[in-house]
Design a protein around this motif. Structure first.
Motif, PDB file in Angstrom:
ATOM      1  N   HIS A  37       7.208 -43.747 -22.199  1.00 55.80           N
ATOM      2  CA  HIS A  37       6.261 -44.348 -21.252  1.00 55.80           C
ATOM      3  C   HIS A  37       5.067 -44.951 -22.003  1.00 55.80           C
ATOM      4  O   HIS A  37       4.683 -44.490 -23.081  1.00 55.80           O
ATOM      5  CB  HIS A  37       5.787 -43.327 -20.205  1.00 55.80           C
ATOM      6  N   GLY A  38       4.525 -46.000 -21.413  1.00 58.22           N
ATOM      7  CA  GLY A  38       3.414 -46.687 -22.063  1.00 58.22           C
ATOM      8  C   GLY A  38       2.870 -47.815 -21.204  1.00 58.22           C
ATOM      9  O   GLY A  38       3.253 -47.976 -20.036  1.00 58.22           O
ATOM     10  N   LYS A  39       1.997 -48.593 -21.798  1.00 59.70           N
ATOM     11  CA  LYS A  39       1.346 -49.713 -21.102  1.00 59.70           C
ATOM     12  C   LYS A  39       1.656 -51.006 -21.840  1.00 59.70           C
ATOM     13  O   LYS A  39       1.606 -51.059 -23.072  1.00 59.70           O
ATOM     14  CB  LYS A  39      -0.168 -49.496 -21.056  1.00 59.70           C
TER      15      LYS A  39
ATOM     16  N   ALA B  99      -6.210 -52.476 -26.727  1.00 59.15           N
ATOM     17  CA  ALA B  99      -5.954 -51.041 -26.560  1.00 59.15           C
ATOM     18  C   ALA B  99      -7.220 -50.235 -26.812  1.00 59.15           C
ATOM     19  O   ALA B  99      -7.481 -49.228 -26.140  1.00 59.15           O
ATOM     20  CB  ALA B  99      -4.839 -50.600 -27.500  1.00 59.15           C
TER      21      ALA B  99
ATOM     22  N   THR C  95       2.182 -50.590 -16.314  1.00 53.67           N
ATOM     23  CA  THR C  95       2.566 -49.296 -16.880  1.00 53.67           C
ATOM     24  C   THR C  95       4.055 -49.098 -16.645  1.00 53.67           C
ATOM     25  O   THR C  95       4.550 -49.356 -15.545  1.00 53.67           O
ATOM     26  CB  THR C  95       1.775 -48.152 -16.228  1.00 53.67           C
TER      27      THR C  95
ATOM     28  N   THR D  67      -5.643 -45.603 -23.288  1.00 53.76           N
ATOM     29  CA  THR D  67      -4.789 -44.962 -22.287  1.00 53.76           C
ATOM     30  C   THR D  67      -4.834 -43.446 -22.450  1.00 53.76           C
ATOM     31  O   THR D  67      -5.347 -42.924 -23.441  1.00 53.76           O
ATOM     32  CB  THR D  67      -3.331 -45.428 -22.440  1.00 53.76           C
ATOM     33  N   SER D  68      -4.264 -42.762 -21.483  1.00 54.04           N
ATOM     34  CA  SER D  68      -4.202 -41.298 -21.540  1.00 54.04           C
ATOM     35  C   SER D  68      -2.900 -40.820 -22.174  1.00 54.04           C
ATOM     36  O   SER D  68      -2.629 -39.624 -22.214  1.00 54.04           O
ATOM     37  CB  SER D  68      -4.317 -40.722 -20.119  1.00 54.04           C
ATOM     38  N   PHE D  69      -2.083 -41.782 -22.651  1.00 61.64           N
ATOM     39  CA  PHE D  69      -0.815 -41.406 -23.261  1.00 61.64           C
ATOM     40  C   PHE D  69      -1.059 -40.673 -24.582  1.00 61.64           C
ATOM     41  O   PHE D  69      -2.013 -40.980 -25.310  1.00 61.64           O
ATOM     42  CB  PHE D  69       0.056 -42.637 -23.497  1.00 61.64           C
TER      43      PHE D  69
ATOM     44  N   LYS E 228      -9.543 -50.513 -23.734  1.00 66.39           N
ATOM     45  CA  LYS E 228      -9.096 -49.745 -22.572  1.00 66.39           C
ATOM     46  C   LYS E 228      -8.099 -48.684 -23.018  1.00 66.39           C
ATOM     47  O   LYS E 228      -6.882 -48.837 -22.841  1.00 66.39           O
ATOM     48  CB  LYS E 228      -8.463 -50.672 -21.529  1.00 66.39           C
TER      49      LYS E 228
ATOM     50  N   ASP F 214       1.900 -49.996 -25.603  1.00 64.78           N
ATOM     51  CA  ASP F 214       0.958 -49.035 -26.181  1.00 64.78           C
ATOM     52  C   ASP F 214       1.345 -47.649 -25.679  1.00 64.78           C
ATOM     53  O   ASP F 214       1.390 -47.402 -24.482  1.00 64.78           O
ATOM     54  CB  ASP F 214      -0.461 -49.394 -25.745  1.00 64.78           C
ATOM     55  N   HIS F 215       1.645 -46.745 -26.611  1.00 65.21           N
ATOM     56  CA  HIS F 215       2.042 -45.381 -26.245  1.00 65.21           C
ATOM     57  C   HIS F 215       0.917 -44.370 -26.471  1.00 65.21           C
ATOM     58  O   HIS F 215       1.114 -43.169 -26.289  1.00 65.21           O
ATOM     59  CB  HIS F 215       3.278 -44.961 -27.048  1.00 65.21           C
ATOM     60  N   GLY F 216      -0.254 -44.862 -26.888  1.00 68.76           N
ATOM     61  CA  GLY F 216      -1.385 -43.977 -27.101  1.00 68.76           C
ATOM     62  C   GLY F 216      -1.478 -43.434 -28.513  1.00 68.76           C
ATOM     63  O   GLY F 216      -0.502 -43.434 -29.273  1.00 68.76           O
TER      64      GLY F 216
END
Length: 363
Positions: free
Chosen positions: A282-284, A225, A323, A230-232, A228, A301-303
Motif C-alpha cells: 500500500h502507498g500513495k 513526499a 492512495t 504519509t503515515s505509511f 506531505k 510512496d510507501h513511507g
C-alpha cells in the motif's frame, strides 16, 4: 556529454594528423547532435501516440470490466429466474391439489349444517378447519401472484442487460480498433526513432538523458513526499515478502551493464499487453505521467523513504494523490517509452537510491 569512440592518437603525431583527428571528432559530434535532435522530435511524436494509446487502453479496460459485471449480473438473474420458475411450479402443484381436494370433498351448505346442529362441537371444528384452509389457500395464491410479478420483472431486467451487453460489445470492438490503429502508428514512429539513433555514442547520450529525466522526476516526487508525509511505515520489514508487480518472466538486470558505463537500476518483467500491474504494497501515488525513455510511469510512496517505480505501461489507472492498497491494479502492462515488446520496468528506491528489487519481492 559526448562519448568519443574514435581511436586515441599519441603526442608524437604530426600536426596534419592531429587536425585530421580533430576534424573527425567534430564531424562525429555533429553527427551525434543531429541524431539526438531528430530523436528528440520523434520522442515528442511517440509521446503523443502513446498517450492516445493509453486513453484507448483505459477506455477498453473500463468497458471490459463493465462486460464482466454485466455477465455476472445476468448469471445471478438467470439463477433467480430458475429459482422462481421452480417455486412457481411447486406452488402451482400445491394449489392444484388443494382445489382438487375441495372439489372431491364437495361444497358444504353452512346454513344446513347450522340448522341440523347434530353435534355443535363437530360443527365448530369443521368451520374452523375450512376457515384455516381458505386462509392458507389465499396466502398461497397471493405469494404465487407476487412471484409471478417478480418473474416478469426479472425477465425484463434480463432483456435490458442483454441489450446493454450488446452495446458494450460494440463499444469494445470500436475501442479495440482505435487501440490497434494507435499501435500501428506507434510502430512506424518507433522504427524511425531507432533509425535516428544509429551510433553507440548517440545511444549512450540518449540513455543518459533518459536517466537524467528519471532522476528529476524522482527528486520531484521526493520533494512532494517531504511536503506531505504519509503515515505509511515503509518496506524495511517486508524484504523478500513484497508482491510481484506483474505476471511474467523476470529479467534480473539490476546492476548489470546496459550501455557503456550505464547500469540497470531495476528489473524487467516480461508480461502480456493489457494485463494488470499491481502495487507491491500500500502507498500513495506521487507521480503518474509519461517520461522519456520510460513511457507511462507511476511512482508510489510507501513511507520512510521507500518508493517503487513502474514504467513502460500501456495505461495508468490512478492519478497523483491517489492512495492504493497492496495488490490493487495501478496500471496495465505495455511497451511505452520505445519498447519493442510488452513488459514492466520496475524499481525500488530507498531515499532516492535504487536497491535490488529481486531481494524484496516474492518471485
Amino acid at each position: 556529454m559526448f562519448v568519443c569512440l574514435l581511436p586515441i592518437y599519441t603526442y608524437g603525431q604530426s600536426k596534419d594528423e592531429l587536425q585530421a583527428l580533430q576534424k573527425q571528432i567534430k564531424q562525429k559530434q555533429q553527427q551525434v547532435a543531429q541524431q539526438l535532435a531528430k530523436a528528440k522530435n520523434l520522442q515528442s511524436d511517440l509521446k503523443k501516440i502513446e498517450l492516445k494509446i493509453a486513453k484507448a487502453a483505459t477506455a477498453l479496460n473500463a468497458t471490459e470490466q463493465a462486460l464482466k459485471g454485466n455477465q455476472q449480473e445476468q448469471k445471478k438473474l438467470k439463477k433467480r429466474q430458475s429459482d422462481i420458475q421452480q417455486k412457481l411450479a411447486q406452488q402451482q402443484d400445491v394449489l392444484a391439489k388443494q382445489i382438487r381436494s375441495a372439489f372431491m370433498t364437495g361444497n358444504h351448505d353452512y346454513a344446513k349444517m347450522l340448522l341440523n346442529q347434530e353435534n355443535p362441537g363437530k360443527f365448530e371444528r369443521t368451520i374452523t378447519y375450512y376457515q384455516y384452509l381458505n386462509e392458507a389457500r389465499r396466502e398461497l395464491i397471493d405469494e404465487f401472484l407476487l412471484l409471478g410479478k417478480e418473474l416478469t420483472q426479472v425477465n425484463l431486467t434480463l432483456i435490458e442487460k442483454q441489450d446493454s451487453l450488446q452495446n458494450l460489445l460494440d463499444r469494445q470492438q470500436a475501442q479495440q480498433a482505435t487501440l490497434n490503429q494507435g499501435q500501428k502508428s506507434r510502430k512506424q514512429t518507433l522504427s524511425k526513432l531507432q533509425s535516428a539513433i544509429e551510433s553507440d555514442a548517440a545511444k549512450i547520450e540518449e540513455l543518459q538523458a533518459n536517466e537524467q529525466n528519471l532522476r528529476k522526476a524522482i527528486a520531484e516526487a521526493e520533494r512532494l513526499a517531504a511536503q506531505k508525509p504519509t503515515s505509511f511505515d515503509g518496506l524495511a520489514k517486508l524484504k523478500g515478502k513484497l508482491l510481484k508487480p506483474a505476471d511474467g518472466r523476470v529479467r534480473k538486470l539490476f546492476g548489470t551493464k546496459r550501455e557503456g558505463q550505464i547500469r540497470w537500476k531495476g528489473i524487467i518483467v516480461e508480461g502480456n499487453a493489457g494485463s494488470n500491474v499491481i502495487a507491491i504494497h500500500h502507498g500513495k501515488v506521487l507521480y503518474a505521467d509519461w517520461l522519456r525513455g520510460f513511457g507511462l510511469v507511476t511512482v508510489l510512496d510507501h513511507g520512510n523513504g521507500y518508493m517503487s517505480l513502474y514504467g513502460h505501461n500501456q495505461a495508468l489507472l490512478h492519478q497523483a494523490g491517489d492512495t492504493v492498497a497492496a495488490g490493487e491494479p495501478i496500471a496495465l502492462v505495455g511497451q511505452s517509452g520505445g519498447q519493442t515488446s510488452p513488459n514492466l520496468y520496475f524499481e525500488i528506491r530507498y531515499k532516492g537510491d535504487p536497491v535490488n528489487p529481486t531481494q524484496w519481492i516474492k518471485l
